[in-house]
Design a protein around this motif. Structure first.
Motif: not given
Length: 381
Positions: A61-63, A15-22, A24-29
């Motif tokens: 969920v924030t950075a 789950r922590r890995a999922r949040l990390a991927e999320l 990254r996607s937020l930052a990219a956008g």
């Protein structure tokens, strides 16, 4: 895998890995945060399970943070539930939960929204943050959730094994005079007894002409000699679904049913054979319809023929991406899981749905369960 094996679990590390991927996607956008409601996505990312109500409970969920937003009187309960560690922020009954979201977000930054959030809460957020600061987070969530990990696939395997075994037990009960409600009650009891979350997620048991209605008929039915039987059921294990359908007769000799059953099985196999890495989802639906058209069924959604899409994804939801439907250009990737169920409906007579599920690997498609063996043999091996 069967119910005698230990139940697979999703770890907090995953789950922590999922949040990390999320993140990254937020930052990219260029998005500052994602707001999750009391939805399957809250469970997916944090492990917290909560049922939606008029009181908002979710997570921002924030950075650099995970912030749970909780009604004040529910805090003590939330603190007892499995979830990833994060800050808990409460709002009291006379307060506005959207105002708490604004305080956590600040006056700047775009907020992506879980696409399963209720409309009333969207309007509350618009009133506090303004529509210009809100964006649809659904594409980010769906792109991530449609690729299943090894642990998710193991959970679905486990759930499918339970349901397949219960299908076999239900088949052994079938005899003229039995009511559909008796079979449904049996399937529900058995799912509950082997540890499924709350018993059966759903159960359709249809006899005779009612099998031509894809989601069953209202009221109870009694099985008569020589009738077609359709059973479609599933369960959840740790939130992950099973979903299996078998259509059969107890005795042979019905030439029309047996002919159409074999066409259905041919169409199902064509879907499997078309499931190549990189192929668009629409190719699989097209493959099923080509088989039917070759037997003068259809075309398109016309009856006798296939009235709906050939399949749907599944995971924490019984129907989710990817959808195996005409026009869906999404390419198949390793980790995708979806049903294969190109039902054939002969109006007023019978319907035949053989539903098994596929998961994509780096070497191509694999079955979660083996397809049915024949018109009177609904199980392989």
């Amino acid at each position: 895998m069967s119910w005698s094996h230990p139940v697979p679990r999703i770890s907090d590390d995953e789950r922590r890995a999922r949040l990390a991927e999320l993140r990254r996607s937020l930052a990219a956008g260029g998005v500052a945060g994602m707001l999750l409601g009391s939805t399957d996505s809250l469970r997916y990312y944090t492990g917290l399970v909560w049922h939606q109500s008029e009181r908002f409970l979710g997570a921002l969920v924030t950075a650099d943070g995970l912030h749970y937003i909780v009604p004040g009187f529910e805090r003590s309960r939330v603190e007892t539930l499995p979830r990833l560690a994060g800050d808990i922020h409460i709002w009291e009954e006379e307060e506005n939960s959207a105002a708490l979201v604004l305080r956590l977000m600040g006056e700047k930054g775009t907020l992506a929204l879980d696409d399963d959030l209720p409309l009333f809460f969207y309007h509350a957020l618009v009133a506090k943050l303004g529509a210009a600061r809100l964006t649809d987070g659904g594409p980010l969530i769906r792109r991530q959730r449609r690729i299943k990990s090894a642990a998710e696939i193991a959970l679905i395997h486990y759930a499918m094994g339970l349901t397949l075994d219960i299908h076999k037990q239900a088949h052994a009960l079938m005899k003229p005079g039995i009511n559909a409600s008796e079979v449904i009650d049996f399937i529900e009891h058995r799912h509950r007894a082997v540890g499924a979350d709350g018993g059966s997620t759903f159960c359709i048991v249809s006899f005779g002409a009612a099998t031509s209605l894809p989601h069953g008929a209202d009221g109870d039915q009694t099985l008569e000699a020589g009738e077609v039987i359709l059973v479609d059921t599933g369960c959840q294990i740790d939130g992950y679904h099973s979903d299996l359908t078998r259509t059969y007769m107890l005795d042979g000799g019905n030439a029309e049913f047996e002919r159409v059953w074999r066409i259905e099985r041919e169409a199902q196999q064509a879907v499997f054979d078309a499931a190549r890495l990189g192929a668009p989802c629409s190719d699989l639906d097209d493959a099923a319809r080509a088989v039917l058209a070759g037997h003068r069924l259809g075309p398109d959604y016309r009856l006798p023929g296939l009235p709906h899409r050939a399949g749907h994804g599944l995971g924490l939801q019984i129907h989710e991406e990817p959808y195996i439907v005409r026009g869906n250009a999404t390419p198949l990737s390793a980790g995708m899981c979806f049903s294969n169920e190109p039902m054939i409906v002969i109006p007023g007579k019978f319907g035949i749905r053989l539903e098994d599920h596929i998961y994509m690997t780096e070497s191509g498609p694999q079955w979660f369960t083996k397809p049915a063996a024949g018109p009177t043999e609904p199980f392989s091996g």
